[in-house]
Motif scaffolding. Structure first.
Motif, PDB file in Angstrom:
ATOM      1  N   TYR A   1       0.823  -1.212   0.000  1.00 20.57           N
ATOM      2  CA  TYR A   1       0.000   0.000   0.000  1.00 20.57           C
ATOM      3  C   TYR A   1       0.855   1.258   0.000  1.00 20.57           C
ATOM      4  O   TYR A   1       0.503   2.260  -0.641  1.00 20.57           O
ATOM      5  CB  TYR A   1      -0.982   0.008   1.168  1.00 20.57           C
ATOM      6  CG  TYR A   1      -2.204  -0.824   0.883  1.00 20.57           C
ATOM      7  CD1 TYR A   1      -3.025  -0.545  -0.197  1.00 20.57           C
ATOM      8  CD2 TYR A   1      -2.530  -1.908   1.690  1.00 20.57           C
ATOM      9  CE1 TYR A   1      -4.134  -1.316  -0.470  1.00 20.57           C
ATOM     10  CE2 TYR A   1      -3.643  -2.679   1.424  1.00 20.57           C
ATOM     11  CZ  TYR A   1      -4.442  -2.384   0.344  1.00 20.57           C
ATOM     12  OH  TYR A   1      -5.535  -3.143   0.072  1.00 20.57           O
ATOM     13  N   ALA A   2       1.994   1.231   0.690  1.00 20.22           N
ATOM     14  CA  ALA A   2       2.893   2.395   0.673  1.00 20.22           C
ATOM     15  C   ALA A   2       3.365   2.687  -0.750  1.00 20.22           C
ATOM     16  O   ALA A   2       3.335   3.840  -1.210  1.00 20.22           O
ATOM     17  CB  ALA A   2       4.082   2.161   1.605  1.00 20.22           C
ATOM     18  N   ILE A   3       3.778   1.663  -1.457  1.00 28.38           N
ATOM     19  CA  ILE A   3       4.223   1.839  -2.851  1.00 28.38           C
ATOM     20  C   ILE A   3       3.064   2.298  -3.725  1.00 28.38           C
ATOM     21  O   ILE A   3       3.212   3.216  -4.545  1.00 28.38           O
ATOM     22  CB  ILE A   3       4.845   0.539  -3.394  1.00 28.38           C
ATOM     23  CG1 ILE A   3       6.171   0.266  -2.691  1.00 28.38           C
ATOM     24  CG2 ILE A   3       5.031   0.616  -4.917  1.00 28.38           C
ATOM     25  CD1 ILE A   3       6.744  -1.110  -2.972  1.00 28.38           C
ATOM     26  N   ALA A   4       1.905   1.675  -3.547  1.00 33.78           N
ATOM     27  CA  ALA A   4       0.741   2.024  -4.364  1.00 33.78           C
ATOM     28  C   ALA A   4       0.391   3.506  -4.211  1.00 33.78           C
ATOM     29  O   ALA A   4       0.210   4.217  -5.210  1.00 33.78           O
ATOM     30  CB  ALA A   4      -0.454   1.146  -3.999  1.00 33.78           C
ATOM     31  N   PHE A   5       0.316   3.980  -2.979  1.00 30.98           N
ATOM     32  CA  PHE A   5      -0.066   5.377  -2.772  1.00 30.98           C
ATOM     33  C   PHE A   5       1.031   6.341  -3.197  1.00 30.98           C
ATOM     34  O   PHE A   5       0.744   7.422  -3.713  1.00 30.98           O
ATOM     35  CB  PHE A   5      -0.506   5.618  -1.333  1.00 30.98           C
ATOM     36  CG  PHE A   5      -1.868   5.037  -1.058  1.00 30.98           C
ATOM     37  CD1 PHE A   5      -2.992   5.558  -1.669  1.00 30.98           C
ATOM     38  CD2 PHE A   5      -2.016   3.953  -0.213  1.00 30.98           C
ATOM     39  CE1 PHE A   5      -4.247   5.012  -1.445  1.00 30.98           C
ATOM     40  CE2 PHE A   5      -3.264   3.404   0.016  1.00 30.98           C
ATOM     41  CZ  PHE A   5      -4.384   3.936  -0.593  1.00 30.98           C
ATOM     42  N   TRP A   6       2.281   5.948  -3.034  1.00 30.56           N
ATOM     43  CA  TRP A   6       3.383   6.777  -3.506  1.00 30.56           C
ATOM     44  C   TRP A   6       3.299   6.948  -5.025  1.00 30.56           C
ATOM     45  O   TRP A   6       3.415   8.055  -5.547  1.00 30.56           O
ATOM     46  CB  TRP A   6       4.707   6.160  -3.072  1.00 30.56           C
ATOM     47  CG  TRP A   6       5.942   6.874  -3.554  1.00 30.56           C
ATOM     48  CD1 TRP A   6       6.114   8.218  -3.728  1.00 30.56           C
ATOM     49  CD2 TRP A   6       7.172   6.263  -3.923  1.00 30.56           C
ATOM     50  NE1 TRP A   6       7.376   8.478  -4.183  1.00 30.56           N
ATOM     51  CE2 TRP A   6       8.061   7.293  -4.309  1.00 30.56           C
ATOM     52  CE3 TRP A   6       7.618   4.947  -3.949  1.00 30.56           C
ATOM     53  CZ2 TRP A   6       9.356   7.028  -4.726  1.00 30.56           C
ATOM     54  CZ3 TRP A   6       8.921   4.704  -4.365  1.00 30.56           C
ATOM     55  CH2 TRP A   6       9.758   5.737  -4.741  1.00 30.56           C
ATOM     56  N   MET A   7       3.075   5.846  -5.729  1.00 30.96           N
ATOM     57  CA  MET A   7       2.959   5.911  -7.185  1.00 30.96           C
ATOM     58  C   MET A   7       1.736   6.735  -7.600  1.00 30.96           C
ATOM     59  O   MET A   7       1.797   7.518  -8.550  1.00 30.96           O
ATOM     60  CB  MET A   7       2.863   4.509  -7.798  1.00 30.96           C
ATOM     61  CG  MET A   7       4.109   3.660  -7.659  1.00 30.96           C
ATOM     62  SD  MET A   7       5.534   4.334  -8.513  1.00 30.96           S
ATOM     63  CE  MET A   7       6.497   4.932  -7.133  1.00 30.96           C
ATOM     64  N   LEU A   8       0.621   6.573  -6.872  1.00 32.35           N
ATOM     65  CA  LEU A   8      -0.581   7.346  -7.201  1.00 32.35           C
ATOM     66  C   LEU A   8      -0.344   8.843  -7.039  1.00 32.35           C
ATOM     67  O   LEU A   8      -0.840   9.649  -7.840  1.00 32.35           O
ATOM     68  CB  LEU A   8      -1.760   6.896  -6.338  1.00 32.35           C
ATOM     69  CG  LEU A   8      -2.355   5.545  -6.709  1.00 32.35           C
ATOM     70  CD1 LEU A   8      -3.394   5.129  -5.678  1.00 32.35           C
ATOM     71  CD2 LEU A   8      -2.951   5.571  -8.099  1.00 32.35           C
ATOM     72  N   ILE A   9       0.412   9.219  -6.022  1.00 36.54           N
ATOM     73  CA  ILE A   9       0.742  10.639  -5.830  1.00 36.54           C
ATOM     74  C   ILE A   9       1.489  11.170  -7.050  1.00 36.54           C
ATOM     75  O   ILE A   9       1.224  12.283  -7.521  1.00 36.54           O
ATOM     76  CB  ILE A   9       1.567  10.824  -4.542  1.00 36.54           C
ATOM     77  CG1 ILE A   9       0.668  10.611  -3.319  1.00 36.54           C
ATOM     78  CG2 ILE A   9       2.223  12.201  -4.498  1.00 36.54           C
ATOM     79  CD1 ILE A   9       1.424  10.474  -2.010  1.00 36.54           C
TER      80      ILE A   9
END
Length: 110
Positions: free
Chosen positions: A40-48
């Motif tokens: 989830y950390a990677i997912a949200f970082w990429m979404l940002i």
């Protein structure tokens, strides 16, 4: 880097995280728990990063839609969870919606 590659990374990370949730049994299973947190950390970082280029509504539609479909596919193979015909038709409509956005929407940021 192309925003759609980053979106693909976000989707992949989210699918890994969501699929791993079923295997988390408190702190007694550290690997699945780590996959959830890191995924989830990677997912949200990429979404940002993605929403700097692609409108947030389009980003979220593609991310969540493809995430739903891919988590269902992963759950079938990993956990043996089967889908009935209405569920498969619904997932097909989600994929169709993402395809329509990508092929025909001028908002999609191509």
């Amino acid at each position: 880097m192309n925003a759609y590659y980053l979106l693909a990374v976000a989707i992949t990370a989210e699918v890994i995280a969501t699929t791993s949730m079923k295997a988390v049994k408190g702190f007694s299973t550290p690997l699945p728990l780590a996959l959830v947190i890191v995924g989830y950390a990677i997912a949200f970082w990429m979404l940002i990063l993605v929403v700097r280029t692609i409108p947030v509504g389009i980003t979220y539609a593609v991310w969540s839609g493809m995430g739903i479909v891919l988590v269902s596919v992963a759950a079938f193979f990993i956990y043996g969870q089967k889908l009935d015909l209405p569920a498969m038709l619904g997932l097909g409509l989600i994929v169709l919606g993402v395809v329509v956005i990508q092929m025909f929407s001028k908002t999609a940021g191509h």
